[in-house]
Motif scaffolding. Structure first.
Motif, PDB file in Angstrom:
ATOM      1  N   TYR A  83     -61.571  73.568  50.991  1.00  0.00           N
ATOM      2  CA  TYR A  83     -62.449  74.043  49.927  1.00  0.00           C
ATOM      3  C   TYR A  83     -61.619  74.528  48.733  1.00  0.00           C
ATOM      4  O   TYR A  83     -61.872  74.172  47.591  1.00  0.00           O
ATOM      5  CB  TYR A  83     -63.360  75.164  50.447  1.00  0.00           C
ATOM      6  CG  TYR A  83     -64.096  75.888  49.360  1.00  0.00           C
ATOM      7  CD1 TYR A  83     -65.213  75.305  48.755  1.00  0.00           C
ATOM      8  CD2 TYR A  83     -63.682  77.143  48.913  1.00  0.00           C
ATOM      9  CE1 TYR A  83     -65.885  75.956  47.747  1.00  0.00           C
ATOM     10  CE2 TYR A  83     -64.354  77.791  47.912  1.00  0.00           C
ATOM     11  CZ  TYR A  83     -65.458  77.204  47.320  1.00  0.00           C
ATOM     12  OH  TYR A  83     -66.128  77.849  46.316  1.00  0.00           O
ATOM     13  N   TYR A  84     -60.592  75.329  49.002  1.00  0.00           N
ATOM     14  CA  TYR A  84     -59.776  75.872  47.922  1.00  0.00           C
ATOM     15  C   TYR A  84     -58.882  74.826  47.295  1.00  0.00           C
ATOM     16  O   TYR A  84     -58.623  74.856  46.091  1.00  0.00           O
ATOM     17  CB  TYR A  84     -58.968  77.072  48.424  1.00  0.00           C
ATOM     18  CG  TYR A  84     -59.865  78.256  48.679  1.00  0.00           C
ATOM     19  CD1 TYR A  84     -60.437  78.945  47.628  1.00  0.00           C
ATOM     20  CD2 TYR A  84     -60.172  78.656  49.969  1.00  0.00           C
ATOM     21  CE1 TYR A  84     -61.285  80.013  47.851  1.00  0.00           C
ATOM     22  CE2 TYR A  84     -61.014  79.719  50.197  1.00  0.00           C
ATOM     23  CZ  TYR A  84     -61.571  80.394  49.130  1.00  0.00           C
ATOM     24  OH  TYR A  84     -62.415  81.444  49.345  1.00  0.00           O
ATOM     25  N   LEU A  85     -58.394  73.870  48.072  1.00  0.00           N
ATOM     26  CA  LEU A  85     -57.609  72.780  47.497  1.00  0.00           C
ATOM     27  C   LEU A  85     -58.471  71.937  46.563  1.00  0.00           C
ATOM     28  O   LEU A  85     -58.049  71.556  45.472  1.00  0.00           O
ATOM     29  CB  LEU A  85     -56.998  71.912  48.597  1.00  0.00           C
ATOM     30  CG  LEU A  85     -55.840  72.554  49.371  1.00  0.00           C
ATOM     31  CD1 LEU A  85     -55.417  71.663  50.534  1.00  0.00           C
ATOM     32  CD2 LEU A  85     -54.665  72.819  48.459  1.00  0.00           C
ATOM     33  N   ASN A  86     -59.696  71.634  46.987  1.00  0.00           N
ATOM     34  CA  ASN A  86     -60.605  70.874  46.135  1.00  0.00           C
ATOM     35  C   ASN A  86     -60.963  71.657  44.867  1.00  0.00           C
ATOM     36  O   ASN A  86     -61.040  71.090  43.779  1.00  0.00           O
ATOM     37  CB  ASN A  86     -61.881  70.494  46.898  1.00  0.00           C
ATOM     38  CG  ASN A  86     -61.622  69.423  47.937  1.00  0.00           C
ATOM     39  OD1 ASN A  86     -60.677  68.640  47.805  1.00  0.00           O
ATOM     40  ND2 ASN A  86     -62.438  69.389  48.973  1.00  0.00           N
TER      41      ASN A  86
ATOM     42  N   ARG B 167     -57.974  71.491  42.540  1.00  0.00           N
ATOM     43  CA  ARG B 167     -57.917  70.173  41.904  1.00  0.00           C
ATOM     44  C   ARG B 167     -58.956  70.065  40.792  1.00  0.00           C
ATOM     45  O   ARG B 167     -58.691  69.516  39.721  1.00  0.00           O
ATOM     46  CB  ARG B 167     -58.138  69.079  42.949  1.00  0.00           C
ATOM     47  CG  ARG B 167     -56.971  68.899  43.879  1.00  0.00           C
ATOM     48  CD  ARG B 167     -57.227  67.750  44.870  1.00  0.00           C
ATOM     49  NE  ARG B 167     -56.194  67.757  45.879  1.00  0.00           N
ATOM     50  CZ  ARG B 167     -56.409  67.891  47.175  1.00  0.00           C
ATOM     51  NH1 ARG B 167     -57.638  68.012  47.646  1.00  0.00           N
ATOM     52  NH2 ARG B 167     -55.401  67.883  48.029  1.00  0.00           N
ATOM     53  N   GLU B 168     -60.140  70.586  41.044  1.00  0.00           N
ATOM     54  CA  GLU B 168     -61.214  70.550  40.048  1.00  0.00           C
ATOM     55  C   GLU B 168     -60.830  71.360  38.810  1.00  0.00           C
ATOM     56  O   GLU B 168     -61.012  70.909  37.679  1.00  0.00           O
ATOM     57  CB  GLU B 168     -62.492  71.109  40.676  1.00  0.00           C
ATOM     58  CG  GLU B 168     -63.678  71.171  39.741  1.00  0.00           C
ATOM     59  CD  GLU B 168     -64.862  71.854  40.386  1.00  0.00           C
ATOM     60  OE1 GLU B 168     -65.593  72.551  39.658  1.00  0.00           O
ATOM     61  OE2 GLU B 168     -65.054  71.705  41.614  1.00  0.00           O
ATOM     62  N   LEU B 169     -60.276  72.552  39.015  1.00  0.00           N
ATOM     63  CA  LEU B 169     -59.859  73.386  37.891  1.00  0.00           C
ATOM     64  C   LEU B 169     -58.729  72.732  37.104  1.00  0.00           C
ATOM     65  O   LEU B 169     -58.709  72.778  35.870  1.00  0.00           O
ATOM     66  CB  LEU B 169     -59.427  74.775  38.385  1.00  0.00           C
ATOM     67  CG  LEU B 169     -60.545  75.674  38.916  1.00  0.00           C
ATOM     68  CD1 LEU B 169     -59.958  76.928  39.554  1.00  0.00           C
ATOM     69  CD2 LEU B 169     -61.502  76.041  37.798  1.00  0.00           C
ATOM     70  N   ARG B 170     -57.772  72.117  37.809  1.00  0.00           N
ATOM     71  CA  ARG B 170     -56.666  71.431  37.147  1.00  0.00           C
ATOM     72  C   ARG B 170     -57.188  70.258  36.329  1.00  0.00           C
ATOM     73  O   ARG B 170     -56.783  70.056  35.191  1.00  0.00           O
ATOM     74  CB  ARG B 170     -55.647  70.960  38.185  1.00  0.00           C
ATOM     75  CG  ARG B 170     -54.421  70.298  37.552  1.00  0.00           C
ATOM     76  CD  ARG B 170     -53.434  69.845  38.573  1.00  0.00           C
ATOM     77  NE  ARG B 170     -54.107  68.891  39.459  1.00  0.00           N
ATOM     78  CZ  ARG B 170     -53.671  68.541  40.653  1.00  0.00           C
ATOM     79  NH1 ARG B 170     -52.571  69.075  41.127  1.00  0.00           N
ATOM     80  NH2 ARG B 170     -54.310  67.666  41.381  1.00  0.00           N
ATOM     81  N   SER B 171     -58.097  69.480  36.888  1.00  0.00           N
ATOM     82  CA  SER B 171     -58.668  68.339  36.162  1.00  0.00           C
ATOM     83  C   SER B 171     -59.412  68.805  34.915  1.00  0.00           C
ATOM     84  O   SER B 171     -59.301  68.196  33.850  1.00  0.00           O
ATOM     85  CB  SER B 171     -59.621  67.557  37.061  1.00  0.00           C
ATOM     86  OG  SER B 171     -58.923  67.004  38.140  1.00  0.00           O
TER      87      SER B 171
END
Length: 174
Positions: free
Chosen positions: A29-32, A35-39
């Motif tokens: 959940y936190y990795l996703n 990734r979403e925040l980075r994108s």
């Protein structure tokens, strides 16, 4: 599920608050989420860069079109609007009329200011050494010396410009 220590849980809490009493965290959940925040961050940066680039391109195109229109005018038409052919670039781009050829460096500015301060100090000492009569002859009072050195003569302490009382105008050489 992976088990983490208190330090790792607190670091993850910076992304999203969690209950720090629980030592098991859904890492996917936190990795996703990361990734979403980075994108999202990179998309915003690329979009901003694109907007700046397109904005500069459009501005340059408008400037070139305006210059072209002015260069196509006759000298008489340019004179009617108040510019010469040599002033077209400056008029369209809005650059200053006279740009300094060379800017003063730090040491040049420092020395110039130092010499100005020394000159002002010498003038102050010289004027303070004068008596009231000599100061009156040049239109100053003692309280106006500092303002005169700074160039603020419009703020005079004494607007009485009458002659001093002991001018000896009544005495005649005889």
């Amino acid at each position: 599920m992976i088990s983490y220590g208190k330090k790792e849980v607190e670091a993850l809490a910076l992304i999203e608050p969690v209950n720090t009493n629980i030592t098991e965290i859904d890492t996917e959940y936190y990795l996703n989420k990361a990734r979403e925040l980075r994108s999202k961050y990179f998309a915003e940066k690329v979009s901003a860069l694109f907007q700046v680039t397109v904005g500069k391109y459009l501005r340059n195109r408008e400037i070139e079109e305006a210059k072209g229109a002015l260069y196509r005018m006759s000298d008489r038409e340019l004179r009617d609007i108040g510019i010469t052919r040599a002033e077209i670039d400056r008029a369209v781009e809005g650059t200053p009329e006279l740009e300094p050829v060379k800017k003063n460096g730090f040491w040049t500015s420092f020395i110039t200011k130092f010499l100005e301060a020394q000159t002002a100090r010498a003038a102050y000492v010289h004027l303070m050494a004068m008596n009231s009569r000599e100061l009156a002859d040049i239109g100053l009072t003692r309280s106006e010396i500092e303002a005169a050195i700074k160039g603020d003569r419009k703020y005079r302490a004494n607007d009485n410009l009458a002659q001093p009382s002991n001018t000896n105008d009544q005495r005649k050489a005889g």
